[in-house]
Design a protein around this motif. Structure first.
Motif, mmCIF file in Angstrom:
data_model
loop_
_atom_site.group_PDB
_atom_site.id
_atom_site.type_symbol
_atom_site.label_atom_id
_atom_site.label_comp_id
_atom_site.label_asym_id
_atom_site.label_seq_id
_atom_site.Cartn_x
_atom_site.Cartn_y
_atom_site.Cartn_z
ATOM 1 N N LEU A 171 33.429 38.637 38.009
ATOM 2 C CA LEU A 171 32.177 38.471 38.385
ATOM 3 C C LEU A 171 31.148 38.973 37.402
ATOM 4 O O LEU A 171 31.127 40.045 37.168
ATOM 5 N N HIS A 172 30.360 37.915 36.707
ATOM 6 C CA HIS A 172 29.590 38.487 35.521
ATOM 7 C C HIS A 172 27.973 37.999 36.119
ATOM 8 O O HIS A 172 27.441 37.168 35.190
ATOM 9 N N PRO A 173 27.285 38.887 36.484
ATOM 10 C CA PRO A 173 25.722 38.454 36.914
ATOM 11 C C PRO A 173 25.060 38.798 35.455
ATOM 12 O O PRO A 173 25.492 39.685 34.626
ATOM 13 N N PRO A 174 24.019 38.429 35.031
ATOM 14 C CA PRO A 174 23.497 38.336 33.731
ATOM 15 C C PRO A 174 22.891 39.776 33.477
ATOM 16 O O PRO A 174 22.674 40.326 34.525
ATOM 17 N N LYS A 175 23.120 40.366 32.280
ATOM 18 C CA LYS A 175 22.664 41.331 31.953
ATOM 19 C C LYS A 175 23.325 42.883 32.699
ATOM 20 O O LYS A 175 22.727 43.667 32.953
ATOM 21 N N THR A 176 24.369 42.644 33.106
ATOM 22 C CA THR A 176 25.271 43.878 33.730
ATOM 23 C C THR A 176 26.128 44.105 32.769
ATOM 24 O O THR A 176 26.866 45.182 32.727
ATOM 25 N N GLY A 177 26.307 43.671 31.342
ATOM 26 C CA GLY A 177 27.333 44.053 30.384
ATOM 27 C C GLY A 177 28.326 42.898 30.145
ATOM 28 O O GLY A 177 29.319 43.010 30.616
ATOM 29 N N SER A 178 27.894 41.957 29.057
ATOM 30 C CA SER A 178 28.763 41.077 28.627
ATOM 31 C C SER A 178 30.100 41.726 27.908
ATOM 32 O O SER A 178 31.238 41.030 27.864
ATOM 33 N N HIS A 230 36.482 32.610 48.811
ATOM 34 C CA HIS A 230 37.840 32.427 49.270
ATOM 35 C C HIS A 230 38.899 32.638 48.340
ATOM 36 O O HIS A 230 40.002 33.264 48.429
ATOM 37 N N GLU A 231 38.731 32.144 47.059
ATOM 38 C CA GLU A 231 39.869 32.276 46.047
ATOM 39 C C GLU A 231 39.761 33.522 45.577
ATOM 40 O O GLU A 231 40.775 34.278 45.131
ATOM 41 N N ASP A 232 38.560 34.249 45.262
ATOM 42 C CA ASP A 232 38.451 35.542 44.737
ATOM 43 C C ASP A 232 38.443 36.818 45.548
ATOM 44 O O ASP A 232 38.400 37.819 44.896
ATOM 45 N N HIS A 233 38.454 36.590 46.810
ATOM 46 C CA HIS A 233 38.226 37.922 47.481
ATOM 47 C C HIS A 233 39.477 38.865 47.374
ATOM 48 O O HIS A 233 40.553 38.447 47.383
ATOM 49 N N GLY A 234 39.154 40.159 46.951
ATOM 50 C CA GLY A 234 40.049 41.356 46.566
ATOM 51 C C GLY A 234 40.419 41.157 45.323
ATOM 52 O O GLY A 234 41.375 41.898 44.815
ATOM 53 N N ARG A 235 39.855 39.958 44.536
ATOM 54 C CA ARG A 235 40.465 39.954 43.015
ATOM 55 C C ARG A 235 39.309 40.175 42.025
ATOM 56 O O ARG A 235 39.507 39.901 40.753
ATOM 57 N N LEU A 236 38.243 40.296 42.446
ATOM 58 C CA LEU A 236 37.028 40.318 41.612
ATOM 59 C C LEU A 236 36.839 41.603 40.616
ATOM 60 O O LEU A 236 37.307 42.624 41.379
ATOM 61 N N LEU A 237 36.704 41.496 39.606
ATOM 62 C CA LEU A 237 36.288 42.605 38.643
ATOM 63 C C LEU A 237 34.653 42.549 37.975
ATOM 64 O O LEU A 237 34.586 41.289 37.871
ATOM 65 N N ALA A 238 34.227 43.417 38.192
ATOM 66 C CA ALA A 238 32.516 43.257 37.829
ATOM 67 C C ALA A 238 32.201 44.764 37.525
ATOM 68 O O ALA A 238 32.673 45.543 37.982
ATOM 69 N N MET A 239 31.206 44.618 36.607
ATOM 70 C CA MET A 239 30.074 45.813 36.537
ATOM 71 C C MET A 239 28.784 45.224 37.233
ATOM 72 O O MET A 239 28.669 43.954 37.054
ATOM 73 N N LEU A 240 28.501 45.914 38.051
ATOM 74 C CA LEU A 240 27.030 45.989 38.750
ATOM 75 C C LEU A 240 26.127 46.833 38.179
ATOM 76 O O LEU A 240 26.301 47.826 37.746
ATOM 77 N N PRO A 289 33.545 47.270 49.997
ATOM 78 C CA PRO A 289 34.159 46.973 48.429
ATOM 79 C C PRO A 289 35.431 46.144 48.511
ATOM 80 O O PRO A 289 35.938 45.704 47.296
ATOM 81 N N SER A 290 35.620 45.564 49.749
ATOM 82 C CA SER A 290 36.798 44.998 49.843
ATOM 83 C C SER A 290 36.953 43.585 49.104
ATOM 84 O O SER A 290 38.230 43.237 48.411
ATOM 85 N N ALA A 291 35.907 42.977 48.537
ATOM 86 C CA ALA A 291 36.038 42.010 47.811
ATOM 87 C C ALA A 291 36.451 42.162 46.214
ATOM 88 O O ALA A 291 36.947 41.185 45.526
ATOM 89 N N PHE A 292 36.270 43.423 45.889
ATOM 90 C CA PHE A 292 36.583 43.828 44.610
ATOM 91 C C PHE A 292 37.924 44.348 44.388
ATOM 92 O O PHE A 292 38.387 45.256 45.135
ATOM 93 N N ALA A 293 38.522 43.885 43.302
ATOM 94 C CA ALA A 293 39.642 44.574 42.693
ATOM 95 C C ALA A 293 39.377 45.957 41.915
ATOM 96 O O ALA A 293 40.103 47.057 41.788
ATOM 97 N N PHE A 294 38.077 45.826 41.210
ATOM 98 C CA PHE A 294 37.532 46.756 40.555
ATOM 99 C C PHE A 294 36.002 46.573 40.620
ATOM 100 O O PHE A 294 35.566 45.551 40.296
ATOM 101 N N VAL A 295 35.229 47.678 40.713
ATOM 102 C CA VAL A 295 33.814 47.554 40.515
ATOM 103 C C VAL A 295 33.351 48.768 39.852
ATOM 104 O O VAL A 295 33.645 50.007 40.276
ATOM 105 N N GLY A 296 32.635 48.700 38.654
ATOM 106 C CA GLY A 296 31.910 49.657 37.897
ATOM 107 C C GLY A 296 30.683 49.628 38.051
ATOM 108 O O GLY A 296 30.057 48.500 38.427
#
Length: 324
Positions: free
Chosen positions: A39-46, A104-114, A216-223
């Motif tokens: 999950l890559h919101p703009p300006k969170t760190g490409s 549906h596909e990504d729940h529990g598997r998302l990697l993101a920086m917020l 946080p359950s949607a994320f496998a990792f969130v920084g």
């Protein structure tokens, strides 16, 4: 070091799979399974795209970078998803660009920086201003001013108007064009809507209970972007079994400053000082605020637990400069 992701899928110990925390340990946990979704919101760190890509794909050399093509095309063109990432991502179509998740596909598997909402908004405004006025950067990176907006869901005509406003120094008008559709950007993307697709108040209000139940359950990792080195090191500790990061994971690949000025949040606060509507759009985003607060709290707890288990993360952080 190059590790085939297929060899990492089966290394999840049962105790971690069931949420059991082991006692004091000196080694990091084994790597977690694929596929994942970025999950890559703009300006969170490409740059985090490199971390994710090295995790989900194979045969990515240590000297690979995301480059400065938007968003990480410098990486995905050189190492195509179809060739290097079989089974690594929930969807090959959503690896590049700023694609929202499929809940549906990504729940529990998302990697993101917020990122803190006001800082993210200021950074996007600053990046648009940089692209509109820094011809050398545009030429070197083969990027057009509209790209970070149109790839995030803003209509092309509005993006062109925003770039024209930036070039003309009409920065309040730039804010008028970009900030309203950016409200709830990160939360919208989590729940399946592009960042800059305009949503009305009732649509945004419906995000709040979803965020409360999925994070946080949607994320496998969130920084968190503001704690970049700690986030990247924690990712390698938790998801990579302690595989060492490469130096390029700590480089700011999308700087928003120019030679002439520092394009910080304080700049945009000053521009909005006599406009309460602009100031509210910049600083008061309850939708991203809730998401960021829950994600940051989860990150802080995971970091504290990792530090209690091992010295691996503090040692990693000490060896790498802070992302800036």
């Amino acid at each position: 070091e190059i590790v085939d992701p297929a060899k990492r899928r089966s290394r999840l110990p049962a105790l971690l799979a069931h949420g059991v925390t082991p006692g004091k340990m000196t080694a990091p946990p084994a790597a977690w399974p694929l596929p994942v979704a970025w999950l890559h919101p703009p300006k969170t760190g490409s740059t985090f795209g490199l971390t994710v890509y090295r995790h989900a794909c194979s045969d990515i050399p240590a000297n690979a970078t995301v480059g400065c093509l938007p968003p990480i095309a410098g990486l995905t063109r050189r190492f195509p998803v179809a060739k290097h990432c079989a089974g690594g991502f929930t969807s090959a179509r959503r690896v590049d660009l700023h694609q929202p998740s499929n809940p549906h596909e990504d729940h529990g598997r998302l990697l993101a920086m917020l990122r803190a909402p006001a800082a993210q908004k200021a950074s996007l405004l600053s990046f648009v201003l940089k692209l509109a006025t820094d011809a050398e950067y545009d030429r070197r990176c083969s990027v057009v001013c509209e790209a970070p907006m149109t790839t995030s869901g803003l209509p092309p005509a509005v993006a062109r108007e925003a770039c024209a406003a930036a070039r003309a120094g009409r920065l309040q008008h730039l804010m008028e064009l970009v900030l309203p559709p950016m409200r709830g950007c990160q939360a919208k993307m989590l729940h399946g809507t592009p960042c800059l697709r305009r949503s009305n108040a009732s649509e945004l209000d419906r995000l709040q209970p979803l965020t409360a139940t999925r994070v946080p359950s949607a994320f496998a990792f969130v920084g968190v972007t503001e704690r970049w080195a700690e986030s990247v090191c924690l990712f390698h500790f938790l998801r990579e079994g302690g595989r060492r990061p490469v130096a390029a994971e700590f480089v700011n690949s999308r700087p928003t400053s120019t030679r002439a000025r520092s394009l910080s949040l304080s700049l945009w606060r000053g521009i909005a000082a006599n406009r309460s509507d602009l100031m509210g759009w910049l600083l008061d985003d309850v939708y991203d605020g809730l998401l960021y607060a829950r994600a940051a709290r989860h990150f802080a707890a995971a970091l504290a637990k990792a530090r209690n288990r091992s010295t691996w993360v503090p040692t990693c952080v000490a060896n790498h400069r802070t992302f800036s």
